[in-house]
Design a protein around this motif. Sequence first.
Motif, PDB file in Angstrom:
ATOM      1  N   ILE A   3       9.489   1.675   6.576  1.00 49.02           N
ATOM      2  CA  ILE A   3       9.133   0.488   5.801  1.00 49.02           C
ATOM      3  C   ILE A   3      10.230  -0.557   5.956  1.00 49.02           C
ATOM      4  O   ILE A   3      11.401  -0.291   5.694  1.00 49.02           O
ATOM      5  CB  ILE A   3       8.906   0.830   4.323  1.00 49.02           C
ATOM      6  CG1 ILE A   3       7.672   1.738   4.191  1.00 49.02           C
ATOM      7  CG2 ILE A   3       8.719  -0.444   3.508  1.00 49.02           C
ATOM      8  CD1 ILE A   3       7.346   2.151   2.775  1.00 49.02           C
ATOM      9  N   SER A  52       4.907  -1.323   7.411  1.00 47.40           N
ATOM     10  CA  SER A  52       5.115   0.106   7.625  1.00 47.40           C
ATOM     11  C   SER A  52       4.979   0.326   9.125  1.00 47.40           C
ATOM     12  O   SER A  52       3.864   0.287   9.669  1.00 47.40           O
ATOM     13  CB  SER A  52       4.067   0.918   6.856  1.00 47.40           C
ATOM     14  OG  SER A  52       4.041   2.259   7.319  1.00 47.40           O
ATOM     15  N   SER A  84      -2.323   0.192  -5.657  1.00 42.44           N
ATOM     16  CA  SER A  84      -2.130   1.343  -6.539  1.00 42.44           C
ATOM     17  C   SER A  84      -1.329   1.007  -7.794  1.00 42.44           C
ATOM     18  O   SER A  84      -1.294   1.808  -8.729  1.00 42.44           O
ATOM     19  CB  SER A  84      -1.425   2.472  -5.779  1.00 42.44           C
ATOM     20  OG  SER A  84      -0.152   2.048  -5.317  1.00 42.44           O
ATOM     21  N   GLN A  85      -0.679  -0.165  -7.822  1.00 35.66           N
ATOM     22  CA  GLN A  85       0.102  -0.533  -8.992  1.00 35.66           C
ATOM     23  C   GLN A  85      -0.719  -1.239 -10.063  1.00 35.66           C
ATOM     24  O   GLN A  85      -0.204  -1.560 -11.131  1.00 35.66           O
ATOM     25  CB  GLN A  85       1.292  -1.414  -8.577  1.00 35.66           C
ATOM     26  CG  GLN A  85       2.291  -0.673  -7.696  1.00 35.66           C
ATOM     27  CD  GLN A  85       3.586  -1.441  -7.522  1.00 35.66           C
ATOM     28  OE1 GLN A  85       4.216  -1.850  -8.476  1.00 35.66           O
ATOM     29  NE2 GLN A  85       3.975  -1.639  -6.278  1.00 35.66           N
ATOM     30  N   GLN A 134       6.335   6.614   9.454  1.00 38.41           N
ATOM     31  CA  GLN A 134       6.518   5.233   9.047  1.00 38.41           C
ATOM     32  C   GLN A 134       7.978   4.899   8.768  1.00 38.41           C
ATOM     33  O   GLN A 134       8.755   5.742   8.336  1.00 38.41           O
ATOM     34  CB  GLN A 134       5.676   4.889   7.814  1.00 38.41           C
ATOM     35  CG  GLN A 134       6.171   5.490   6.503  1.00 38.41           C
ATOM     36  CD  GLN A 134       5.487   4.878   5.279  1.00 38.41           C
ATOM     37  OE1 GLN A 134       4.993   3.762   5.302  1.00 38.41           O
ATOM     38  NE2 GLN A 134       5.455   5.635   4.190  1.00 38.41           N
ATOM     39  N   LYS A 150      -0.968   7.628   2.898  1.00 39.34           N
ATOM     40  CA  LYS A 150      -1.280   8.993   2.507  1.00 39.34           C
ATOM     41  C   LYS A 150      -1.894   9.810   3.642  1.00 39.34           C
ATOM     42  O   LYS A 150      -2.381  10.913   3.405  1.00 39.34           O
ATOM     43  CB  LYS A 150      -2.237   8.983   1.307  1.00 39.34           C
ATOM     44  CG  LYS A 150      -1.595   8.442   0.029  1.00 39.34           C
ATOM     45  CD  LYS A 150      -2.465   8.683  -1.182  1.00 39.34           C
ATOM     46  CE  LYS A 150      -1.716   8.329  -2.460  1.00 39.34           C
ATOM     47  NZ  LYS A 150      -2.532   8.612  -3.676  1.00 39.34           N
ATOM     48  N   ILE A 158      -5.124   5.286   3.370  1.00 38.15           N
ATOM     49  CA  ILE A 158      -4.112   4.441   2.724  1.00 38.15           C
ATOM     50  C   ILE A 158      -4.616   4.060   1.336  1.00 38.15           C
ATOM     51  O   ILE A 158      -5.794   3.731   1.163  1.00 38.15           O
ATOM     52  CB  ILE A 158      -3.831   3.172   3.557  1.00 38.15           C
ATOM     53  CG1 ILE A 158      -3.308   3.557   4.951  1.00 38.15           C
ATOM     54  CG2 ILE A 158      -2.825   2.266   2.857  1.00 38.15           C
ATOM     55  CD1 ILE A 158      -3.156   2.377   5.900  1.00 38.15           C
ATOM     56  N   ASP A 159      -3.725   4.094   0.358  1.00 37.98           N
ATOM     57  CA  ASP A 159      -4.064   3.718  -1.018  1.00 37.98           C
ATOM     58  C   ASP A 159      -3.609   2.278  -1.248  1.00 37.98           C
ATOM     59  O   ASP A 159      -2.418   1.978  -1.219  1.00 37.98           O
ATOM     60  CB  ASP A 159      -3.374   4.659  -2.002  1.00 37.98           C
ATOM     61  CG  ASP A 159      -3.790   4.413  -3.449  1.00 37.98           C
ATOM     62  OD1 ASP A 159      -4.721   3.607  -3.673  1.00 37.98           O
ATOM     63  OD2 ASP A 159      -3.174   5.010  -4.353  1.00 37.98           O
ATOM     64  N   PRO A 204       0.827  -1.216   0.000  1.00 38.61           N
ATOM     65  CA  PRO A 204       0.000   0.000   0.000  1.00 38.61           C
ATOM     66  C   PRO A 204       0.861   1.266   0.000  1.00 38.61           C
ATOM     67  O   PRO A 204       2.078   1.218   0.182  1.00 38.61           O
ATOM     68  CB  PRO A 204      -0.790  -0.108   1.315  1.00 38.61           C
ATOM     69  CG  PRO A 204      -0.530  -1.477   1.852  1.00 38.61           C
ATOM     70  CD  PRO A 204       0.774  -1.924   1.291  1.00 38.61           C
ATOM     71  N   VAL A 205       0.194   2.388  -0.195  1.00 39.28           N
ATOM     72  CA  VAL A 205       0.856   3.693  -0.135  1.00 39.28           C
ATOM     73  C   VAL A 205       0.196   4.508   0.979  1.00 39.28           C
ATOM     74  O   VAL A 205      -1.011   4.749   0.944  1.00 39.28           O
ATOM     75  CB  VAL A 205       0.737   4.447  -1.477  1.00 39.28           C
ATOM     76  CG1 VAL A 205       1.376   5.825  -1.362  1.00 39.28           C
ATOM     77  CG2 VAL A 205       1.389   3.645  -2.598  1.00 39.28           C
ATOM     78  N   GLU A 265     -10.154   2.622   2.339  1.00 35.81           N
ATOM     79  CA  GLU A 265      -9.242   3.726   2.009  1.00 35.81           C
ATOM     80  C   GLU A 265      -9.726   5.032   2.624  1.00 35.81           C
ATOM     81  O   GLU A 265      -8.920   5.843   3.106  1.00 35.81           O
ATOM     82  CB  GLU A 265      -9.106   3.854   0.495  1.00 35.81           C
ATOM     83  CG  GLU A 265      -8.321   2.710  -0.134  1.00 35.81           C
ATOM     84  CD  GLU A 265      -8.139   2.867  -1.638  1.00 35.81           C
ATOM     85  OE1 GLU A 265      -8.931   3.629  -2.258  1.00 35.81           O
ATOM     86  OE2 GLU A 265      -7.220   2.248  -2.203  1.00 35.81           O
TER      87      GLU A 265
END
Length: 310
Positions: free
Chosen positions: A97, A106, A287-288, A95, A90, A283-284, A87-88, A278
């Motif tokens: 990682i 994270s 996303s890929q 954090q 936001k 959190i995204d 995840p990303v 989300e």
Amino acid sequence: MAKRKVRKKKNTQRGKSFWVEIKRFIAIVCVLIVAIIGLSFLYLHYVPEEKAQKVVDGIVQKVPEIIESKAPNKLKTENLPTGAEIPVLKNGAKQQIIKHEGYTVSYNSDFKIPNWVAYELTREKVSNNKVKRHNKFIPDPEVKGATALNEDYTRTGYDRGHMVPAGDMKWSEKVMRETFYFSNICPQDRGLNSGVWNDLEMTIRVWAKEHKRIYIACGPVIEKDLKRLGKNRVGIPRMFYKVVCDPEKAQSIGFLFENRDYKQTSPRDLAVTVDRVEEVTGIDFFSQFPNEIEKEMEAKVDLKFWSFFR
């Protein structure tokens, strides 16, 4: 409000471009079909039968390859990059990682709990039960800064709740040990930990067998005013989340849990869209994935696709 309008405009533009791509794809398929019919007619009438048949068969065999090469991203998810489950963040939370062999985390050193953990679970991993569970909770050696310790949980009434379950990591002694790092642990209500949360963990292992491989991300909902636990002031989450995705079928499902005992509640009753998770977490996820695939799969939940015990 301005940001929402810009985002809405971008989503609208993406939607339009996607449908333009679909129309172009359909047109290409139609042209190919017409071309095959035309070539077949010419060869069957003006070329010796054996040679004509070989040529037509060769063209027909290549049609799937041509269609696949022209298909829009909507039809392609098999080429996702390694780490597509990550995840990303936001929401502005602190954090670090850390990539372990079995999962990525994270870590939030302010609250001494994870923001998220993420990993891929496959049929092969779930079917490999060569390692037994152990119960040695220890600090993560990769963590920089403060960490929770066993004494923070002593006589508090809270379980040391796994985010990545030990039951998912029986395929390796090393990854089993990794699940007992405090970077993967949160203060969790005992009824939740041994109840519906555990039910979902077992259900997900069934999904991994059914769907070959799935992506999983989960963790606590981080809020600035969390209550604290123990000498190291470990954050006590009010809520937890979990999201699951079948990357090959582009299907996803999310869950939100209050940090309490749900008694006999089924995980099915707590299912929500990934979009909803989300919104709550900031959190995204996933996303890929190609934008249109991500947008569509995160906006809905197909409960018929996901099997539940009850």
